[in-house]
Design an enzyme around this catalytic site. Sequence first.
Site, PDB file in Angstrom:
ATOM      1  CB  THR A 120       4.637 -12.799 -20.452  1.00  0.00           C
ATOM      2  OG1 THR A 120       5.598 -11.906 -19.909  1.00  0.00           O
ATOM      3  CG2 THR A 120       5.228 -13.368 -21.739  1.00  0.00           C
ATOM      4  CG  ASP A 121       5.354  -7.624 -18.851  1.00  0.00           C
ATOM      5  OD1 ASP A 121       6.004  -8.686 -18.824  1.00  0.00           O
ATOM      6  OD2 ASP A 121       5.423  -6.769 -17.942  1.00  0.00           O
ATOM      7  CD  GLU A 122       9.907 -11.566 -19.305  1.00  0.00           C
ATOM      8  OE1 GLU A 122      10.773 -12.059 -20.053  1.00  0.00           O
ATOM      9  OE2 GLU A 122       9.933 -11.683 -18.073  1.00  0.00           O
TER      10      GLU A 122
ATOM     11  CG  ASP B  70       3.577 -32.440 -23.138  1.00  0.00           C
ATOM     12  OD1 ASP B  70       3.228 -31.302 -23.497  1.00  0.00           O
ATOM     13  OD2 ASP B  70       4.740 -32.865 -23.255  1.00  0.00           O
ATOM     14  CB  ILE B  71      -0.296 -28.372 -23.635  1.00  0.00           C
ATOM     15  CG1 ILE B  71       1.120 -27.788 -23.693  1.00  0.00           C
ATOM     16  CG2 ILE B  71      -1.013 -27.957 -22.359  1.00  0.00           C
ATOM     17  CD1 ILE B  71       1.136 -26.262 -23.894  1.00  0.00           C
TER      18      ILE B  71
ATOM     19  CE1 TYR C 182       7.939 -17.511 -20.343  1.00  0.00           C
ATOM     20  CE2 TYR C 182       8.564 -15.206 -20.074  1.00  0.00           C
ATOM     21  CZ  TYR C 182       7.634 -16.218 -19.950  1.00  0.00           C
ATOM     22  OH  TYR C 182       6.386 -15.961 -19.428  1.00  0.00           O
TER      23      TYR C 182
ATOM     24  CE  LYS D 290       3.639 -17.289 -22.380  1.00  0.00           C
ATOM     25  NZ  LYS D 290       2.676 -18.346 -21.937  1.00  0.00           N
TER      26      LYS D 290
HETATM   27  P1  NAD Z   1       5.105 -21.925 -13.580  1.00  0.00           P
HETATM   28  O1  NAD Z   1       6.414 -22.258 -14.197  1.00  0.00           O
HETATM   29  O2  NAD Z   1       5.034 -21.694 -12.111  1.00  0.00           O
HETATM   30  O3  NAD Z   1       4.034 -23.072 -13.908  1.00  0.00           O
HETATM   31  C1  NAD Z   1       3.926 -23.647 -15.181  1.00  0.00           C
HETATM   32  C2  NAD Z   1       3.094 -24.916 -15.041  1.00  0.00           C
HETATM   33  O4  NAD Z   1       2.942 -25.482 -16.360  1.00  0.00           O
HETATM   34  C3  NAD Z   1       3.753 -25.985 -14.169  1.00  0.00           C
HETATM   35  O5  NAD Z   1       2.806 -26.548 -13.298  1.00  0.00           O
HETATM   36  C4  NAD Z   1       4.254 -27.018 -15.170  1.00  0.00           C
HETATM   37  O6  NAD Z   1       4.280 -28.334 -14.648  1.00  0.00           O
HETATM   38  C5  NAD Z   1       3.231 -26.877 -16.285  1.00  0.00           C
HETATM   39  N1  NAD Z   1       3.740 -27.294 -17.597  1.00  0.00           N
HETATM   40  C6  NAD Z   1       4.949 -26.997 -18.149  1.00  0.00           C
HETATM   41  N2  NAD Z   1       5.051 -27.574 -19.361  1.00  0.00           N
HETATM   42  C7  NAD Z   1       3.873 -28.220 -19.587  1.00  0.00           C
HETATM   43  C8  NAD Z   1       3.366 -28.995 -20.671  1.00  0.00           C
HETATM   44  N3  NAD Z   1       4.109 -29.218 -21.767  1.00  0.00           N
HETATM   45  N4  NAD Z   1       2.117 -29.497 -20.565  1.00  0.00           N
HETATM   46  C9  NAD Z   1       1.367 -29.296 -19.453  1.00  0.00           C
HETATM   47  N5  NAD Z   1       1.810 -28.595 -18.394  1.00  0.00           N
HETATM   48  C10 NAD Z   1       3.050 -28.055 -18.467  1.00  0.00           C
HETATM   49  O7  NAD Z   1       4.573 -20.662 -14.392  1.00  0.00           O
HETATM   50  P2  NAD Z   1       3.651 -19.456 -13.891  1.00  0.00           P
HETATM   51  O8  NAD Z   1       4.513 -18.403 -13.342  1.00  0.00           O
HETATM   52  O9  NAD Z   1       2.534 -20.010 -13.107  1.00  0.00           O
HETATM   53  O10 NAD Z   1       3.114 -18.950 -15.302  1.00  0.00           O
HETATM   54  C11 NAD Z   1       1.901 -19.449 -15.857  1.00  0.00           C
HETATM   55  C12 NAD Z   1       1.659 -18.769 -17.185  1.00  0.00           C
HETATM   56  O11 NAD Z   1       1.577 -17.352 -17.003  1.00  0.00           O
HETATM   57  C13 NAD Z   1       2.781 -18.983 -18.211  1.00  0.00           C
HETATM   58  O12 NAD Z   1       2.194 -19.146 -19.465  1.00  0.00           O
HETATM   59  C14 NAD Z   1       3.591 -17.704 -18.142  1.00  0.00           C
HETATM   60  O13 NAD Z   1       4.213 -17.452 -19.377  1.00  0.00           O
HETATM   61  C15 NAD Z   1       2.504 -16.696 -17.847  1.00  0.00           C
HETATM   62  N6  NAD Z   1       2.931 -15.481 -17.113  1.00  0.00           N
HETATM   63  C16 NAD Z   1       3.653 -15.581 -15.956  1.00  0.00           C
HETATM   64  C17 NAD Z   1       3.966 -14.430 -15.251  1.00  0.00           C
HETATM   65  C18 NAD Z   1       4.735 -14.482 -13.955  1.00  0.00           C
HETATM   66  O14 NAD Z   1       5.136 -13.430 -13.442  1.00  0.00           O
HETATM   67  N7  NAD Z   1       4.963 -15.641 -13.364  1.00  0.00           N
HETATM   68  C19 NAD Z   1       3.561 -13.182 -15.727  1.00  0.00           C
HETATM   69  C20 NAD Z   1       2.835 -13.117 -16.930  1.00  0.00           C
HETATM   70  C21 NAD Z   1       2.510 -14.290 -17.593  1.00  0.00           C
HETATM   71  O1  DAU Z   2       7.119  -9.909 -16.900  1.00  0.00           O
HETATM   72  C1  DAU Z   2       6.454 -11.120 -16.773  1.00  0.00           C
HETATM   73  C2  DAU Z   2       7.445 -12.237 -16.566  1.00  0.00           C
HETATM   74  O2  DAU Z   2       7.939 -12.097 -15.241  1.00  0.00           O
HETATM   75  C3  DAU Z   2       6.855 -13.612 -16.768  1.00  0.00           C
HETATM   76  O3  DAU Z   2       6.446 -13.744 -18.109  1.00  0.00           O
HETATM   77  C4  DAU Z   2       7.879 -14.700 -16.421  1.00  0.00           C
HETATM   78  O4  DAU Z   2       7.284 -15.978 -16.529  1.00  0.00           O
HETATM   79  C5  DAU Z   2       8.326 -14.484 -14.988  1.00  0.00           C
HETATM   80  O5  DAU Z   2       9.327 -15.418 -14.651  1.00  0.00           O
HETATM   81  C6  DAU Z   2       8.876 -13.066 -14.831  1.00  0.00           C
HETATM   82  O6  DAU Z   2      10.098 -12.906 -15.576  1.00  0.00           O
HETATM   83  P1  DAU Z   2      11.339 -12.092 -14.991  1.00  0.00           P
HETATM   84  O7  DAU Z   2      12.567 -12.492 -15.664  1.00  0.00           O
HETATM   85  O8  DAU Z   2      11.022 -10.630 -14.920  1.00  0.00           O
HETATM   86  O9  DAU Z   2      11.282 -12.661 -13.464  1.00  0.00           O
HETATM   87  P2  DAU Z   2      12.435 -13.060 -12.434  1.00  0.00           P
HETATM   88  O10 DAU Z   2      11.766 -13.223 -11.115  1.00  0.00           O
HETATM   89  O11 DAU Z   2      13.295 -14.163 -12.944  1.00  0.00           O
HETATM   90  O12 DAU Z   2      13.325 -11.728 -12.382  1.00  0.00           O
HETATM   91  C7  DAU Z   2      12.758 -10.492 -11.998  1.00  0.00           C
HETATM   92  C8  DAU Z   2      13.870  -9.456 -12.098  1.00  0.00           C
HETATM   93  O13 DAU Z   2      14.811  -9.700 -11.054  1.00  0.00           O
HETATM   94  C9  DAU Z   2      14.656  -9.520 -13.397  1.00  0.00           C
HETATM   95  O14 DAU Z   2      15.027  -8.200 -13.767  1.00  0.00           O
HETATM   96  C10 DAU Z   2      15.894 -10.328 -13.031  1.00  0.00           C
HETATM   97  C11 DAU Z   2      16.123  -9.978 -11.574  1.00  0.00           C
HETATM   98  N1  DAU Z   2      16.699 -11.033 -10.729  1.00  0.00           N
HETATM   99  C12 DAU Z   2      16.125 -12.259 -10.738  1.00  0.00           C
HETATM  100  C13 DAU Z   2      16.617 -13.278  -9.947  1.00  0.00           C
HETATM  101  C14 DAU Z   2      16.000 -14.653  -9.993  1.00  0.00           C
HETATM  102  C15 DAU Z   2      17.777 -10.749  -9.896  1.00  0.00           C
HETATM  103  O15 DAU Z   2      18.276  -9.611  -9.882  1.00  0.00           O
HETATM  104  N2  DAU Z   2      18.274 -11.757  -9.115  1.00  0.00           N
HETATM  105  C16 DAU Z   2      17.742 -13.012  -9.114  1.00  0.00           C
HETATM  106  O16 DAU Z   2      18.261 -13.892  -8.392  1.00  0.00           O
END
Ligand code: NAD
Ligand code: DAU
Length: 354
Positions: free
Chosen positions: A133-135, A58-59, A159, A163
């Site tokens: 993230t951009d969020e 865990d981090i 979330y 972040k």
């Molecule tokens: P993910 O949920 O797929 O993976 C997260 C990983 O972190 C998992 O392997 C999980 O086991 C691990 N983890 C969770 N809690 C932990 C802890 N306490 N200690 C150690 N490991 C832990 O997420 P992702 O989509 O790969 O996102 C990775 C990073 O990028 C995140 O910080 C997320 O906020 C950021 N991000 C994601 C997106 C996206 O679209 N998915 C976009 C922009 C930024």
């Molecule tokens: O913008 C970056 C972010 O993108 C990351 O920081 C997050 O970790 C990543 O999960 C993602 O967040 P979103 O909420 O944008 O992703 P998600 O795939 O959950 O949803 C994308 C869009 O689609 C959002 O507007 C919600 C919508 N959605 C999502 C799901 C799962 C639906 O309409 N139906 C669905 O079933």
Amino acid sequence: MTILVTGGAGFIGANFVLDWLALCDEPVVNLDKLTYAGNLETLASLREDPRHVFVRGDIADAELIEKLLVEHRPRAVINFAAESHVDRSIHGPGEFIQTNVVGTFRLLEAVRGYWSALEEPEKAAFRLLHVSTDEVYGTLAPDAPAFAESHRYEPNSPYSASKAASDHLVRAWHHTYGLPVVTTNCSNNYGPFHFPEKLIPLMIVNALAGKPLPVYGDGLQIRDWLYVKDHCSAIRRVLESGRLGETYNVGGWNEKANIDIVRSICALLDEMKPRVDGQTYTCQITHVADRPGHDRRYAIDARKIESELGWKPAETFETGIRKTVRWYLDNPEWVAHVQSGAYREWVGLQYGRA
Ligand code: NAD
Ligand code: DAU
């Protein structure tokens, strides 16, 4: 040298580790808690690879991180570890505060202790790269300019608030203690090994299973999509050349409404794996209740990373989504193991049931 990656069994972290070791021989220590989102099957090709050292942890466990830092002496730490799914954060925000806020704090403190004790030139060369993230910027009006790095933080979901808090901690550790950090704020990623709770993989796997394709609300919410391997290349570029204390927005200028994403996936599946009854997959689209507090639009202004660091994505949305659909068609076993929970079996065998 060595790098320490956190969250490297998740979607982006695992793609990053796989790409890193395909491109160079610098070893990776991969620290991951293996939550539901951590999947060692994604890293199966590295099981016998001595350049990859996997550690379950865990981090927020500062003692463990201190031990790993002293043992492996990495030149950089890249923090991917997080709870990442907005819907889960609405349902249960506690883990998001614990990992994204408290965990980042503990990681920063452990890294600060290690970095402070380094001698030059290792001390000057060290980097902590925080993946965000951009969020954190909140939501955009339809014709507002895309998020630049100077946009104020206005997170709207548990979330994004967690972040945003982590980004502020990283920034403060730089300004107060001089910790050499860089932060990236990326738009929505998609690509191989994406957990099918997120929009794109969920739509692909539901379509193939003949299930409804649940579109939240009117489906006109806009996200800005980037192929995961392009995000990984941006992180490598920022790690090598990013200026200390700076943030870099990462995106591919690919704004799309959710409903158009779903329609594109249906069209690709109609071409690549037509339904047996000859109907189009769009007949499975179902509008459902909207996400509470749903951000209407995200868009990344990527000019800083493009002009300062010369980074550009390799994929357009059209090439990236085609590769992604192909990957899910070619990897039904990975999907099936995630859906059945079988991907957790190895974790249980190796580490015992948590
Ligand atoms: P993910 O949920 O797929 O993976 C997260 C990983 O972190 C998992 O392997 C999980 O086991 C691990 N983890 C969770 N809690 C932990 C802890 N306490 N200690 C150690 N490991 C832990 O997420 P992702 O989509 O790969 O996102 C990775 C990073 O990028 C995140 O910080 C997320 O906020 C950021 N991000 C994601 C997106 C996206 O679209 N998915 C976009 C922009 C930024
Ligand atoms: O913008 C970056 C972010 O993108 C990351 O920081 C997050 O970790 C990543 O999960 C993602 O967040 P979103 O909420 O944008 O992703 P998600 O795939 O959950 O949803 C994308 C869009 O689609 C959002 O507007 C919600 C919508 N959605 C999502 C799901 C799962 C639906 O309409 N139906 C669905 O079933």
